[in-house]
Design a protein around this motif. Structure first.
Motif, mmCIF file in Angstrom:
data_model
loop_
_atom_site.group_PDB
_atom_site.id
_atom_site.type_symbol
_atom_site.label_atom_id
_atom_site.label_comp_id
_atom_site.label_asym_id
_atom_site.label_seq_id
_atom_site.Cartn_x
_atom_site.Cartn_y
_atom_site.Cartn_z
ATOM 1 N N SER A 42 11.333 7.247 2.481
ATOM 2 C CA SER A 42 10.240 6.846 3.375
ATOM 3 C C SER A 42 10.801 6.404 4.724
ATOM 4 N N PRO A 43 10.073 6.644 5.834
ATOM 5 C CA PRO A 43 10.587 6.257 7.158
ATOM 6 C C PRO A 43 10.870 4.766 7.285
ATOM 7 N N ALA A 44 10.017 3.928 6.677
ATOM 8 C CA ALA A 44 10.241 2.478 6.789
ATOM 9 C C ALA A 44 11.518 2.067 6.075
ATOM 10 N N ARG A 45 11.808 2.681 4.937
ATOM 11 C CA ARG A 45 13.008 2.313 4.196
ATOM 12 C C ARG A 45 14.268 2.842 4.872
ATOM 13 N N ARG A 65 11.511 -4.172 6.035
ATOM 14 C CA ARG A 65 11.128 -4.848 4.804
ATOM 15 C C ARG A 65 9.754 -4.372 4.361
ATOM 16 N N PRO A 66 9.520 -4.170 3.062
ATOM 17 C CA PRO A 66 8.182 -3.752 2.616
ATOM 18 C C PRO A 66 7.124 -4.778 3.008
ATOM 19 N N PRO A 116 0.807 -1.233 0.000
ATOM 20 C CA PRO A 116 0.000 0.000 0.000
ATOM 21 C C PRO A 116 0.834 1.273 0.000
ATOM 22 N N LEU A 117 2.151 1.186 0.230
ATOM 23 C CA LEU A 117 3.036 2.339 0.244
ATOM 24 C C LEU A 117 4.041 2.222 -0.887
ATOM 25 N N PRO A 118 4.478 3.357 -1.473
ATOM 26 C CA PRO A 118 5.380 3.276 -2.630
ATOM 27 C C PRO A 118 6.795 2.846 -2.295
#
Length: 523
Positions: A349-352, A357-358, A342-344
């Motif tokens: 991005s904070p997660a990256r 992991r996506p 759901p996110l690009p």
């Protein structure tokens, strides 16, 4: 007498055992009862003025204090219960003369509302002052056996002490009678509270949107109409007839007449009674439905059917197809499908940045709708205008094909429209005499040639530099998009993604059953 024995007698007289039990229970209940909110006392002063301290400091919770207050309250609440019994006796027609007198007074008040002002003073005179005076001036003992009417003398000094209302002693019958009345009052209040919530709760909390919408519309119309016409209504006659009708309906003969009229109704005119499930009993007779608030609400729900929405609410959900390839020196560098997320998963991005992991699912079939929604369109559609959502999210560090270009500048067929790829960690090599200074805008690239510091800002030298750029036949010196310069196998990072969209519409809560898994919802 020794000091030890004297101390033991003093402790025994104070009830040390009970005192310790009360303190222990207080300590235990302090862990359950929330502490008082003292945040208001710690707030800074406004405009240099200190906050005014409260007039009465309320004590903290204490079991002995609560017990003492309950005893005081129960010994003094008898007058309230006595007033309640008098009102019930007045409205129950136990003495018709009293009830009729009340209706006459009520009718005069309805016809002339200004009588409400002297009524409290009249009540004080008749119910408080006159009985107190008669208690101070009792009649003398009668010597005649024929006269039964007492003779009151209003002259001379008082013959009896004033009547003082004292609290009921804890060992008296009045104290336990107050406890009984208080117990029953709490039960009556709880029953009334539950019945009110059962009737008005489903009508106002939008658990049933049809009924709540009808109530909402009726309240809106009634508010708008009464704001304009409330002063035109004959409120005196409305309260007059409504109050008299309410009191007369409580009369025993009226209730008896109503019950007899129900019994005398023909059996063939009565509606067929069914069970709660709408079926007859095995012996052929039908049991009547129980009259409950929930059954009344079900009848109201069947009688009132409105369309809440002219058109069902629709939204567009999105999902990103994420692909990955390795940039290792000896890898084959083929793009491989990773998952739908759901996110690009853009570079900033904070997660990256955190190294996570996506999250998502592997296949389109595993993508679920948000709770309370259902698919309207049958298939997913590819969003070819990738520039729009990239600019809308202010994503940097990525490259994409311009919307006006029909093909890639590199001529590679591996880059269909819609892909947004990461830029490589370091830009491609350029001439040593050129210095590239990219700006924050998308695609802007300003190139300047290194010159001496003295004539760097000279207009003549700048015009000369532009002329040299125009003479060159190469495209690397012309101002154009950064994405166009880095398109190609060597101008991409590890990740690329493209956006898919699909239309959903809202569904009813009753028919909704959540079957989705966490982290795989479309947004």
């Amino acid at each position: 007498m020794s000091p030890v024995s004297l101390r033991g007698k003093i402790l025994a007289s104070r009830g040390v055992a009970n005192f310790l039990e009360d303190r222990l229970l207080t300590r235990l209940l302090e862990q359950v009862v929330p502490k008082e909110d003292t945040s208001l006392d710690d707030e800074p002063a406004l405009f240099g003025l200190r906050s005014v301290p409260p007039l009465h400091e309320k004590p903290a919770f204490s079991l002995p204090l609560m017990t003492a207050n309950f005893r005081r309250f129960n010994s003094r609440i008898g007058i309230v219960f006595e007033f309640q019994r008098q009102v019930e006796r007045l409205l129950s027609w136990s003495k018709p003369t009293h009830t009729l007198s009340f209706l006459i007074v009520y009718s005069f008040v309805c016809l002339d509302p200004y009588l409400l002002v002297p009524i409290p003073f009249a009540v004080i005179l008749i119910l408080i002052m006159v009985p107190s005076f008669l208690a101070r001036h009792p009649p003398p003992p009668s010597t005649s056996t024929s006269s039964t009417v007492p003779y009151y003398s209003y002259h001379g000094p008082a013959l009896a002490p004033p009547k003082v209302i004292n609290p009921a002693p804890e060992s008296s019958k009045d104290f336990f009678r107050n406890m009984r009345d208080l117990q029953n009052t709490m039960a009556d209040f709880s029953d009334l509270h539950d019945a009110t919530i059962a009737v008005f709760g489903p009508m106002t909390d939008f658990s049933n949107e049809s009924i709540s919408s009808i109530v909402f519309l009726l309240c809106v119309f009634a508010t708008a109409i009464l704001f304009l016409t409330a002063h035109l209504l004959p409120w005196r006659f409305i309260f007059l007839f409504a109050g008299n009708a309410a009191v007369l309906s409580i009369h025993p003969s009226f209730r008896l007449l109503f019950s007899q009229s129900n019994k005398s109704a023909p059996a063939d005119e009565k509606p067929p009674a069914t069970t709660s499930g709408g079926k007859k009993t095995p012996d052929g007779s039908a049991t009547p439905l129980e009259s409950t608030p929930f059954s009344d609400l079900s009848l109201l729900d069947s009688a009132v059917q409105i369309s809440l929405d002219t058109y069902t609410e629709e939204r567009e959900v999105e999902i990103f197809e994420l692909q990955y390839r390795s940039l290792a020196p000896h890898s084959e560098s083929h793009w491989e499908h990773f998952l739908f997320t759901p996110l690009p998963h853009d570079p900033l991005s904070p997660a990256r940045i955190a190294g996570e992991r996506p999250r998502g699912c592997r296949f389109f079939e595993d993508v679920r709708t948000p709770p309370g929604w259902a698919w309207k369109s049958k298939t997913w559609e590819l969003d070819l205008n990738c520039e729009e959502w990239v600019v809308e999210r202010m994503i940097t560090g990525v490259g994409f094909e311009a919307s006006g270009n029909s093909s890639d500048s590199s001529g590679s067929s591996d880059l269909p429209a819609g892909w947004v790829w990461d830029l490589p960690p370091s830009p491609p090599s350029r001439d040593e005499d050129e210095e590239v200074v990219p700006t924050l805008a998308y695609g802007d690239l300003k190139e300047s040639k290194k010159e001496d510091h003295d004539d760097h800002h000279s207009h003549h030298h700048h015009y000369k530099f532009i002329s040299k750029l125009r003479e060159r036949g190469k495209s690397k010196a012309s101002p154009r998009d950064w994405e166009e310069k880095v398109v190609g196998p060597d101008g991409m990072g590890e990740w690329r993604r493209r956006r898919w969209v699909r239309v959903v519409h809202r569904i009813s809560v009753r028919s909704f059953k959540e079957k989705s898994k966490p982290n795989d919802h479309a947004h």
